[in-house]
Design a protein around this motif. Sequence first.
Motif, PDB file in Angstrom:
ATOM      1  N   ILE A  65      31.424  11.805  77.773  1.00 55.87           N
ATOM      2  CA  ILE A  65      30.463  12.814  78.231  1.00 55.87           C
ATOM      3  C   ILE A  65      30.880  14.196  77.749  1.00 55.87           C
ATOM      4  N   THR A  66      32.142  14.541  77.976  1.00 56.92           N
ATOM      5  CA  THR A  66      32.623  15.876  77.630  1.00 56.92           C
ATOM      6  C   THR A  66      32.653  16.100  76.116  1.00 56.92           C
ATOM      7  N   GLY A  67      33.157  15.123  75.381  1.00 54.31           N
ATOM      8  CA  GLY A  67      33.382  15.326  73.961  1.00 54.31           C
ATOM      9  C   GLY A  67      32.182  15.081  73.079  1.00 54.31           C
ATOM     10  N   ARG A  93      25.968   6.436  67.242  1.00 55.81           N
ATOM     11  CA  ARG A  93      25.824   5.299  66.326  1.00 55.81           C
ATOM     12  C   ARG A  93      27.166   4.706  65.920  1.00 55.81           C
ATOM     13  N   ASN A  94      28.098   5.562  65.511  1.00 60.13           N
ATOM     14  CA  ASN A  94      29.397   5.068  65.054  1.00 60.13           C
ATOM     15  C   ASN A  94      30.384   4.833  66.195  1.00 60.13           C
ATOM     16  N   THR A  95      30.151   5.481  67.315  1.00 63.43           N
ATOM     17  CA  THR A  95      31.014   5.264  68.484  1.00 63.43           C
ATOM     18  C   THR A  95      30.766   3.886  69.078  1.00 63.43           C
ATOM     19  N   GLY A  96      29.500   3.451  69.025  1.00 70.03           N
ATOM     20  CA  GLY A  96      29.135   2.164  69.613  1.00 70.03           C
ATOM     21  C   GLY A  96      28.514   2.368  70.971  1.00 70.03           C
ATOM     22  N   ARG A  97      27.246   1.965  71.126  1.00 71.86           N
ATOM     23  CA  ARG A  97      26.529   2.303  72.344  1.00 71.86           C
ATOM     24  C   ARG A  97      26.798   1.398  73.546  1.00 71.86           C
ATOM     25  N   VAL A 101      30.012   3.659  76.592  1.00 71.85           N
ATOM     26  CA  VAL A 101      29.207   4.757  76.052  1.00 71.85           C
ATOM     27  C   VAL A 101      27.814   4.753  76.670  1.00 71.85           C
ATOM     28  N   ALA A 102      27.243   3.579  76.859  1.00 72.93           N
ATOM     29  CA  ALA A 102      25.944   3.500  77.524  1.00 72.93           C
ATOM     30  C   ALA A 102      26.027   4.052  78.946  1.00 72.93           C
ATOM     31  N   GLY A 103      27.144   3.804  79.620  1.00 71.75           N
ATOM     32  CA  GLY A 103      27.337   4.372  80.950  1.00 71.75           C
ATOM     33  C   GLY A 103      27.377   5.887  80.922  1.00 71.75           C
TER      34      GLY A 103
END
Length: 371
Positions: A65-67, A93-97, A101-103
């Motif tokens: 969230i922060t970064g 996209r590259n982080t992976g959803r 990350v979805a949370g």
Amino acid sequence: MRIASADMTEVERIDVRVYTVPTDAPEADGTLTWDSTTLVLAEAVGGPHTGLGWTYGAPATAAVITGELAPLVTGRDPHDTSGAHEAMNRAVRNTGRPGLVAGAISAVDLALWDLRGHLLGLPLARLLGGAARPVPVYGSGGFTTYSADRQERQLRGWAEDQGIPRVKIKIGESWGTREHRDLERVRAARAAVGDRVELYTDANGGYRRKQAVRIGNALAGEGVTWFEEPVPSDDLTGLRAVRDAVPPDVTAGEYGHDLAYFARMLPAVDCLQADATRCGGLTGWLRAAALAEAHGLDVSAHCAPHLHAHAAAAVPNCRHVEWFHDHVRIERLLFDGTLDPTGGTVTPGVDGAPGHGLRLAPARAAEYRTG
């Protein structure tokens, strides 16, 4: 009700806090054990107002969230929830959803919706096109680690003390290796609540396909009408096979993170579960509910009851909201304004409080803050 001015306010910043709350007893389901639950809180600040959203998951969610997400949302029009949602989804996209990350996206989206409610002076139920109407809930807990006495006390507390006519317990213990105890606990649950209370079960993906069919038919004999995740939710072929073979409704979907996931699942379930803390917040949840309605299915709100209640009051095909023991307890500890399920329903927005109606209780929450 007077609608407050919302002229040209922008999202000034996104703050993040992490709270970890120990369970009140050892807990387990069919495939996992835990002794604490972590809530990651996102705060969207705009003018004098702050919107709150959260997800349940790993503390590392806060760093996402922060970064990654806060810079995308800061400076935006807070009413452009769809635009913010799309920007966040594209950026990862590259982080992976899926998953963590979805949370994170979900928590920010939920905070933006709450901020919108505060800016407009409206409960979310009204903002979403609904009203302060009763929403059915079901009591959820019945962990596999509970003794017979503790399970009975919990079930009777919902059914008798609070008048909730729907309850759920966990089965599939130890990856489905304790079938005998699973069925013993189901029989004890039926005896505890009587014949007039709906009895649900959740195996958390603990069974194999044919095993789940055998168990599902046995559950039907106890009047069980809801068989959640009889096999792993990624096994869509297995879910569909079990659904077609057993009388109880087969349900899944709580790990869904995008519409494509839900679209793949719809042919395999009788009722779609969606979790706004995992599927992209209210923006994602409302889209999942619409997708289910287009296919003639109900949607059920998974966990985090105070984040789902207003949306549930605004869609025509929401069957119920899960009144999950852990999350109810945590939300009551950390927030003021929680809902009362007495009689088997909650009525979000009835007091006219803006947004989802919950405010952080700093003094109570401080004890549990870990980040």
